[in-house]
Write a protein that holds these residues in place. Structure first.
Motif, PDB file in Angstrom:
ATOM      1  N   ASN A 301       0.875  -1.310   0.198  1.00 35.89           N
ATOM      2  CA  ASN A 301      -0.255   0.109   0.112  1.00 35.89           C
ATOM      3  C   ASN A 301       0.664   1.684  -0.058  1.00 35.89           C
ATOM      4  O   ASN A 301       0.365   2.423   0.419  1.00 35.89           O
ATOM      5  CB  ASN A 301      -0.462  -0.259   1.023  1.00 35.89           C
ATOM      6  CG  ASN A 301      -1.925  -1.054   0.923  1.00 35.89           C
ATOM      7  OD1 ASN A 301      -2.111  -0.868  -0.023  1.00 35.89           O
ATOM      8  ND2 ASN A 301      -2.625  -1.542   1.876  1.00 35.89           N
ATOM      9  N   GLY A 302       2.053   1.543  -0.886  1.00 35.41           N
ATOM     10  CA  GLY A 302       2.654   1.819  -0.509  1.00 35.41           C
ATOM     11  C   GLY A 302       3.411   2.743   1.718  1.00 35.41           C
ATOM     12  O   GLY A 302       3.492   2.197   2.278  1.00 35.41           O
ATOM     13  N   THR A 303       3.275   3.946   1.192  1.00 35.85           N
ATOM     14  CA  THR A 303       3.451   4.843   2.314  1.00 35.85           C
ATOM     15  C   THR A 303       3.003   5.816   2.769  1.00 35.85           C
ATOM     16  O   THR A 303       2.318   7.072   1.783  1.00 35.85           O
ATOM     17  CB  THR A 303       5.133   5.747   2.163  1.00 35.85           C
ATOM     18  OG1 THR A 303       6.300   4.531   2.513  1.00 35.85           O
ATOM     19  CG2 THR A 303       5.552   6.543   3.185  1.00 35.85           C
ATOM     20  N   THR A 304       2.161   6.321   3.984  1.00 42.05           N
ATOM     21  CA  THR A 304       1.939   7.301   4.610  1.00 42.05           C
ATOM     22  C   THR A 304       2.562   8.200   4.855  1.00 42.05           C
ATOM     23  O   THR A 304       2.877   7.792   5.908  1.00 42.05           O
ATOM     24  CB  THR A 304       0.433   7.410   5.228  1.00 42.05           C
ATOM     25  OG1 THR A 304      -0.436   6.052   4.572  1.00 42.05           O
ATOM     26  CG2 THR A 304      -0.611   8.381   5.815  1.00 42.05           C
ATOM     27  N   ALA A 305       2.533   9.938   4.999  1.00 35.39           N
ATOM     28  CA  ALA A 305       3.246  10.723   6.075  1.00 35.39           C
ATOM     29  C   ALA A 305       1.721  11.410   6.270  1.00 35.39           C
ATOM     30  O   ALA A 305       0.707  11.214   5.352  1.00 35.39           O
ATOM     31  CB  ALA A 305       3.809  11.702   4.794  1.00 35.39           C
ATOM     32  N   THR A 306       2.816  12.338   7.181  1.00 35.68           N
ATOM     33  CA  THR A 306       1.414  12.816   8.423  1.00 35.68           C
ATOM     34  C   THR A 306       2.055  13.736   8.920  1.00 35.68           C
ATOM     35  O   THR A 306       2.839  13.672   9.410  1.00 35.68           O
ATOM     36  CB  THR A 306       0.793  11.725   8.958  1.00 35.68           C
ATOM     37  OG1 THR A 306       1.784  11.425  10.252  1.00 35.68           O
ATOM     38  CG2 THR A 306      -0.200  11.027   9.091  1.00 35.68           C
ATOM     39  N   GLY A 307       1.362  14.894   9.843  1.00 36.33           N
ATOM     40  CA  GLY A 307       2.264  15.851   9.645  1.00 36.33           C
ATOM     41  C   GLY A 307       1.411  16.329  10.373  1.00 36.33           C
ATOM     42  O   GLY A 307      -0.469  16.622  10.887  1.00 36.33           O
ATOM     43  N   VAL A 308       1.674  17.805  11.589  1.00 36.28           N
ATOM     44  CA  VAL A 308       1.097  18.494  12.450  1.00 36.28           C
ATOM     45  C   VAL A 308       1.855  20.162  12.548  1.00 36.28           C
ATOM     46  O   VAL A 308       3.278  19.965  12.828  1.00 36.28           O
ATOM     47  CB  VAL A 308       0.796  18.201  13.794  1.00 36.28           C
ATOM     48  CG1 VAL A 308       0.500  19.312  14.837  1.00 36.28           C
ATOM     49  CG2 VAL A 308      -0.165  17.198  14.020  1.00 36.28           C
ATOM     50  N   PHE A 350       4.223  13.199  -3.456  1.00 37.69           N
ATOM     51  CA  PHE A 350       5.184  13.814  -2.117  1.00 37.69           C
ATOM     52  C   PHE A 350       5.784  12.314  -2.158  1.00 37.69           C
ATOM     53  O   PHE A 350       5.294  10.963  -1.867  1.00 37.69           O
ATOM     54  CB  PHE A 350       4.982  13.454  -1.431  1.00 37.69           C
ATOM     55  CG  PHE A 350       3.682  14.640  -0.837  1.00 37.69           C
ATOM     56  CD1 PHE A 350       4.186  16.192  -0.227  1.00 37.69           C
ATOM     57  CD2 PHE A 350       2.552  14.946  -1.005  1.00 37.69           C
ATOM     58  CE1 PHE A 350       4.106  17.613  -0.209  1.00 37.69           C
ATOM     59  CE2 PHE A 350       2.430  16.189  -0.618  1.00 37.69           C
ATOM     60  CZ  PHE A 350       2.361  17.668  -0.874  1.00 37.69           C
ATOM     61  N   THR A 351       7.118  11.360  -2.969  1.00 36.61           N
ATOM     62  CA  THR A 351       7.289  10.332  -2.791  1.00 36.61           C
ATOM     63  C   THR A 351       8.420   9.812  -1.807  1.00 36.61           C
ATOM     64  O   THR A 351       9.035   8.707  -2.106  1.00 36.61           O
ATOM     65  CB  THR A 351       8.000  10.626  -4.716  1.00 36.61           C
ATOM     66  OG1 THR A 351       8.990  11.319  -4.931  1.00 36.61           O
ATOM     67  CG2 THR A 351       6.797  10.281  -5.701  1.00 36.61           C
TER      68      THR A 351
END
Length: 376
Positions: A301-308, A350-351
């Motif tokens: 499923n690839g990569t999830t990026a998260t941020g605050v 965003f890779t």
């Protein structure tokens, strides 16, 4: 002499609306060193009415004076019967200026780019999305079940279409049917950027939201409120209302939390991001209030990026076994504003971690260098 008198009589007997301006001009300036792409800009409707009092809200267009083309717009109400703002979406280069004309005309039909709704058919979920990403949070009906979770969930997508309704209809959102899926794991964490009180060195999770209100729903900005029942947070009775907005083109939601409490003057709170067992890439920038995570890649499923991004001073950021945390404080009944969101590498924008971290840093500078708007 008689003709002069007749002239003045004619001029001053004409209704004032005859002389009213039949258009308004909007100037938008980008004084920063960053190009702004797909920026949603709010223009005070009061200022527009002062320049164009006879505007017909059902029969006007916004024209880019350089390209002569119509621009997508939205009338923002913020749950009021009166219009609060005109929203438009623009691309504007660094150190440059754009001019738009508001004038009479038939608006084109523009593509909806944001959407949100309460989902009673799925245990009180509340879901929201734009043309980049989607999110959901959990309601009362799911409490006590093995599906319950405290934080915000991410639905990754690689389409600019609205997918919430279709995924709920299929009831198979854990499978990628070509436009993305829900594979994000929230568990007993704050997920993708939820917030909670931090009292006596512990996170004091609330129950799930109990009531909701829709303020606006697209095409450029969707805004809603989630209302939580008060709870005992380490000996402090706390209530909270969360107002969440998502703009077209943005990876991040704007979140305004209003906490009420009586037992203390200030309340420590934390924003959090779920952390995985395998190594990922972490950014903890206390000075700018940026906390980010590039998750370890999933096999399929690839990569999830998260941020605050916090807008209030951060006292500490750290990572424990299950999540990243950023701590700040809030006053009683005074809103705390922050931004949280996510991205997916399979969407193609965003890779790698650097591109995601750079995006968040640019977003921080955009918050602190807003576009300058004037109406003439």
């Amino acid at each position: 002499m008689k003709s002069i008198k007749l002239f003045f009589y004619f001029v001053f007997s004409i209704p004032m609306c005859f002389w009213a301006q039949n258009k308004a001009t909007i100037n938008i300036e980008n004084n920063s060193a960053l190009d702004r792409k797909e920026a949603v800009v709010a223009i005070s409707w009061k200022n527009i009415l002062e320049r164009y009092p006879e505007i017909d809200t059902s029969n006007f267009v916004v024209i880019n004076t350089k390209t002569k083309k119509q621009v997508i717009f939205q009338l923002e109400h913020r749950m009021s019967s009166a219009i609060q703002n005109l929203l438009i979406q623009v691309d504007i280069k660094a150190k440059s200026k754009l001019t738009f004309s508001i004038q009479k005309g038939k608006p084109e039909i523009f593509t909806v780019k944001t959407y949100a709704r309460y989902v009673p058919e799925r245990k009180d979920d509340f879901a929201w999305e734009n043309d980049k990403i989607a999110f959901r949070t959990y309601g009362k009906a799911i409490e006590g079940s093995n599906e319950d979770a405290y934080g915000f969930d991410v639905w990754v997508k690689r389409t600019n279409k609205m997918i919430i309704n279709e995924r709920y209809k299929l009831a198979d959102y854990h499978t990628d049917h070509g436009d993305g899926l829900d594979y994000y794991q929230v568990g007993h964490t704050l997920g993708a950027g939820n917030m909670a009180p931090y009292v006596k060195d512990s996170i004091r999770y609330s129950a799930n939201y109990h009531r909701w209100k829709m303020l606006d729903n697209g095409p450029l900005r969707s805004t809603f409120q989630l209302i939580y029942d008060s709870w005992n947070a380490g000996g402090i009775k706390i209530g909270v209302i969360k107002t969440i907005s998502l703009d077209a083109g943005s990876q991040l939601s704007r979140i305004e939390n209003n906490y009420t409490f009586d037992e203390t003057q200030t309340l420590p709170i934390v924003a959090g991001i779920s952390k995985r067992a395998n190594p990922g890439k972490i950014l903890l920038n206390e000075q700018q209030g940026i906390m980010a995570y590039w998750e370890p890649a999933s096999d399929k499923n690839g990569t999830t990026a998260t941020g605050v991004i916090l807008t209030t001073p951060v006292s500490n950021m750290w990572a424990d076994k299950i999540q990243l945390l950023a701590k700040t404080t809030v006053q009683n009944n005074e809103p705390v504003i922050y931004y949280s969101g996510a991205a997916w590498d399979k969407a193609g924008k965003f890779t790698d971690a650097k591109k995601w971290f750079d995006y968040l840093e640019n977003f921080y500078h955009e918050i602190n260098n807003p576009l300058v708007v004037s109406v003439k």
